[in-house]
Write an enzyme that holds these catalytic residues in place. Structure first.
Site, PDB file in Angstrom:
ATOM      1  N   ASP A  19      24.696   2.481   7.202  1.00  0.00           N
ATOM      2  CA  ASP A  19      25.189   3.701   6.558  1.00  0.00           C
ATOM      3  C   ASP A  19      25.994   4.604   7.487  1.00  0.00           C
ATOM      4  O   ASP A  19      25.905   5.825   7.414  1.00  0.00           O
ATOM      5  CB  ASP A  19      24.014   4.462   5.930  1.00  0.00           C
ATOM      6  CG  ASP A  19      22.968   4.849   6.954  1.00  0.00           C
ATOM      7  OD1 ASP A  19      23.073   4.408   8.115  1.00  0.00           O
ATOM      8  OD2 ASP A  19      22.037   5.587   6.601  1.00  0.00           O
ATOM      9  N   ASP A  43      22.650   7.129  12.502  1.00  0.00           N
ATOM     10  CA  ASP A  43      23.256   8.440  12.282  1.00  0.00           C
ATOM     11  C   ASP A  43      22.665   9.537  13.177  1.00  0.00           C
ATOM     12  O   ASP A  43      23.392  10.235  13.897  1.00  0.00           O
ATOM     13  CB  ASP A  43      23.085   8.778  10.790  1.00  0.00           C
ATOM     14  CG  ASP A  43      23.849  10.008  10.394  1.00  0.00           C
ATOM     15  OD1 ASP A  43      23.348  11.124  10.649  1.00  0.00           O
ATOM     16  OD2 ASP A  43      24.945   9.874   9.824  1.00  0.00           O
ATOM     17  N   ASP A  74      20.366  -0.030   7.772  1.00  0.00           N
ATOM     18  CA  ASP A  74      20.871   0.617   6.553  1.00  0.00           C
ATOM     19  C   ASP A  74      22.382   0.476   6.368  1.00  0.00           C
ATOM     20  O   ASP A  74      22.888   0.676   5.265  1.00  0.00           O
ATOM     21  CB  ASP A  74      20.527   2.116   6.563  1.00  0.00           C
ATOM     22  CG  ASP A  74      19.036   2.363   6.454  1.00  0.00           C
ATOM     23  OD1 ASP A  74      18.291   1.409   6.197  1.00  0.00           O
ATOM     24  OD2 ASP A  74      18.621   3.526   6.629  1.00  0.00           O
ATOM     25  N   GLY A 101      15.303   4.074  14.320  1.00  0.00           N
ATOM     26  CA  GLY A 101      14.645   2.852  13.855  1.00  0.00           C
ATOM     27  C   GLY A 101      15.205   1.633  14.567  1.00  0.00           C
ATOM     28  O   GLY A 101      16.420   1.516  14.731  1.00  0.00           O
ATOM     29  N   ARG A 125      12.002   8.533  17.730  1.00  0.00           N
ATOM     30  CA  ARG A 125      12.766   9.576  17.027  1.00  0.00           C
ATOM     31  C   ARG A 125      12.316  10.879  17.679  1.00  0.00           C
ATOM     32  O   ARG A 125      11.224  11.366  17.400  1.00  0.00           O
ATOM     33  CB  ARG A 125      12.445   9.565  15.531  1.00  0.00           C
ATOM     34  CG  ARG A 125      12.780   8.235  14.823  1.00  0.00           C
ATOM     35  CD  ARG A 125      12.682   8.397  13.322  1.00  0.00           C
ATOM     36  NE  ARG A 125      12.578   7.140  12.592  1.00  0.00           N
ATOM     37  CZ  ARG A 125      13.631   6.439  12.141  1.00  0.00           C
ATOM     38  NH1 ARG A 125      14.840   6.857  12.375  1.00  0.00           N
ATOM     39  NH2 ARG A 125      13.442   5.325  11.459  1.00  0.00           N
ATOM     40  N   ARG A 176      16.918   4.596   2.810  1.00  0.00           N
ATOM     41  CA  ARG A 176      16.519   5.949   2.388  1.00  0.00           C
ATOM     42  C   ARG A 176      17.621   6.649   1.633  1.00  0.00           C
ATOM     43  O   ARG A 176      17.398   7.311   0.641  1.00  0.00           O
ATOM     44  CB  ARG A 176      16.208   6.792   3.634  1.00  0.00           C
ATOM     45  CG  ARG A 176      14.777   6.882   3.969  1.00  0.00           C
ATOM     46  CD  ARG A 176      14.585   7.768   5.147  1.00  0.00           C
ATOM     47  NE  ARG A 176      15.445   7.369   6.268  1.00  0.00           N
ATOM     48  CZ  ARG A 176      15.142   7.522   7.539  1.00  0.00           C
ATOM     49  NH1 ARG A 176      14.005   8.070   7.857  1.00  0.00           N
ATOM     50  NH2 ARG A 176      15.960   7.150   8.494  1.00  0.00           N
ATOM     51  N   THR A 210      21.762   0.013  12.813  1.00  0.00           N
ATOM     52  CA  THR A 210      20.772   0.417  11.813  1.00  0.00           C
ATOM     53  C   THR A 210      20.823  -0.595  10.683  1.00  0.00           C
ATOM     54  O   THR A 210      21.918  -0.992  10.259  1.00  0.00           O
ATOM     55  CB  THR A 210      21.039   1.834  11.258  1.00  0.00           C
ATOM     56  OG1 THR A 210      20.308   1.981  10.022  1.00  0.00           O
ATOM     57  CG2 THR A 210      22.505   2.107  10.976  1.00  0.00           C
TER      58      THR A 210
HETATM   59  O1  F6P Z   1      16.932   3.899   9.093  1.00  0.00           O
HETATM   60  C1  F6P Z   1      16.330   2.660   9.087  1.00  0.00           C
HETATM   61  C2  F6P Z   1      15.080   2.679   8.263  1.00  0.00           C
HETATM   62  O2  F6P Z   1      14.507   1.393   8.332  1.00  0.00           O
HETATM   63  C3  F6P Z   1      15.239   3.122   6.806  1.00  0.00           C
HETATM   64  O3  F6P Z   1      15.735   2.111   5.959  1.00  0.00           O
HETATM   65  C4  F6P Z   1      13.834   3.533   6.472  1.00  0.00           C
HETATM   66  O4  F6P Z   1      13.819   4.454   5.421  1.00  0.00           O
HETATM   67  C5  F6P Z   1      13.359   4.163   7.746  1.00  0.00           C
HETATM   68  O5  F6P Z   1      14.134   3.592   8.784  1.00  0.00           O
HETATM   69  C6  F6P Z   1      11.887   3.990   8.047  1.00  0.00           C
HETATM   70  O6  F6P Z   1      11.602   4.628   9.239  1.00  0.00           O
HETATM   71  P1  F6P Z   1      10.210   4.511  10.012  1.00  0.00           P
HETATM   72  O7  F6P Z   1      10.113   3.144  10.587  1.00  0.00           O
HETATM   73  O8  F6P Z   1      10.285   5.561  11.050  1.00  0.00           O
HETATM   74  O9  F6P Z   1       9.146   4.744   8.980  1.00  0.00           O
END
Ligand code: F6P
Length: 325
Positions: A132, A105, A130, A13, A74, A174, A128
């Site tokens: 995390d 991660d 997050d 992301g 991804r 998440r 990120t």
């Molecule tokens: O890991 C970052 C993040 O923004 C999370 O908070 C979220 O759940 C996820 O990515 C959303 O991913 P995508 O943009 O692929 O839907």
């Protein structure tokens, strides 16, 4: 192995500040007389050979931009040994022997796997929203995302307060509640439903009843998307069935939180970690993540930074409870 050609990619992301980190890697490589290339589209671009030689001007005027000029993905294929072998072959053909991976991660897991299987040095830069990853106080993008979330919640409060409403605001995260907890404290929310704290609907309703009896005429509940009771829409529905004093509304902030210009903090963090990543490669380090702990950059083996979520700050959990009465 002497590192003389560095590649940089962003993966997973996007996070505000990734551009500042790319710029830092490119400028530091040039400063230390190493060649540098940008790799487009994350690991997908590594597998399909989207590699371009960069110079200092390749990264002009991106410092304050959100998103990532290198784009991101991804990649499913990179999860396989065959995919990583194709990526390693392309790196070898381009003469790149040091790689900086900017991501979260999953991206750092991929970087570690690549370096364990092939003759390529890697350094991970945590990015990120997050926040995390273990062994860093902050990851790039988190400060901006929490500032965006807080300013959105401030705006929602205007309506909540004018109409005596109860708002459920869903924020990203998440698997961890860092954004939710920080934004909840900063915006004066009554409760934060986190992946970590397992607050039940019954407990939430009890909190709302008590504060209503205390003349609290409007309230905001922050919901981290990964909490166990479902998203903000589900929780609002369940609360409405049990408790009817408030008119209830839901706002899902979604990808708003991932966009926008990085804060000063995220730009500085990206500068420190990007330059530090290049210095680490040139000093012979590999399979490490560069982080920031107590204002100092640190290097930890990637496998000690991934796979488990860091604990929330217990003092912040306490603050959220004390300040919301
Ligand atoms: O890991 C970052 C993040 O923004 C999370 O908070 C979220 O759940 C996820 O990515 C959303 O991913 P995508 O943009 O692929 O839907």
């Amino acid at each position: 192995m002497k590192i003389d050609k560095i590649g940089v990619l962003t993966s997973g992301g996007d996070a505000p500040g990734m551009n500042a980190a790319i710029r830092a890697v490119v400028r530091a490589s040039t400063y230390y007389n190493a060649d540098v290339s940008g790799i487009y589209n994350g690991y997908e671009g590594l597998i399909t050979n989207q590699i371009e030689a960069f110079n200092v001007r390749s990264v002009s005027n991106i410092l304050g931009d959100g998103g990532t000029m290198l784009k991101s993905s991804r990649s499913e294929e990179f999860r396989t040994a065959e995919g990583r072998a194709r990526a390693a072959e392309n790196l070898q053909k381009a003469g790149i022997n040091g790689l900086v991976v900017i991501g979260g991660d999953g991206s750092l897991t991929g970087a570690d796997n690549l370096a364990s299987e092939h003759d390529i040095a890697v350094i991970g830069v945590p990015a990120t929203i997050d926040n995390d990853l273990l062994n860093t106080d902050f990851s790039i993008g988190f400060d901006t995302a929490t500032n965006v979330a807080t300013s959105c919640i401030d705006k929602i409060r205007d309506t909540a307060s004018s109409h005596n409403r109860l708002f459920f605001v869903e924020v990203m995260g998440r698997e961890s509640g860092f954004i939710a907890l920080r934004a909840a404290i900063a915006s004066g929310a009554i409760c934060a439903m986190l992946p970590e704290n397992n607050t039940s609907i019954e407990e939430l309703v009890a909190i709302l009843r008590k504060s209503y009896r205390n003349q609290k005429m409007s309230s905001i509940v922050i919901v981290a998307e990964g909490n166990k009771n479902g998203g903000a829409v589900d929780i609002a529905r369940e609360v409405e069935e049990r408790y009817k004093d408030y008119e209830t509304k839901v706002t899902v902030l979604g990808h708003l939180q991932r966009g926008g210009d990085p804060t000063c903090f995220d730009r500085l963090l990206a500068g420190e970690l990007g330059v530090g990543a290049v210095e680490a490669l040139l000093n012979g380090e590999s399979r490490k993540m560069i982080g920031l702990q107590g204002n100092k950059t640190t290097l930890f083996p990637i496998d000690e930074c991934i796979g488990r979520r860091p604990d929330l700050n217990p003092n912040h959990l306490k603050l959220a409870t004390i300040l919301s009465i």
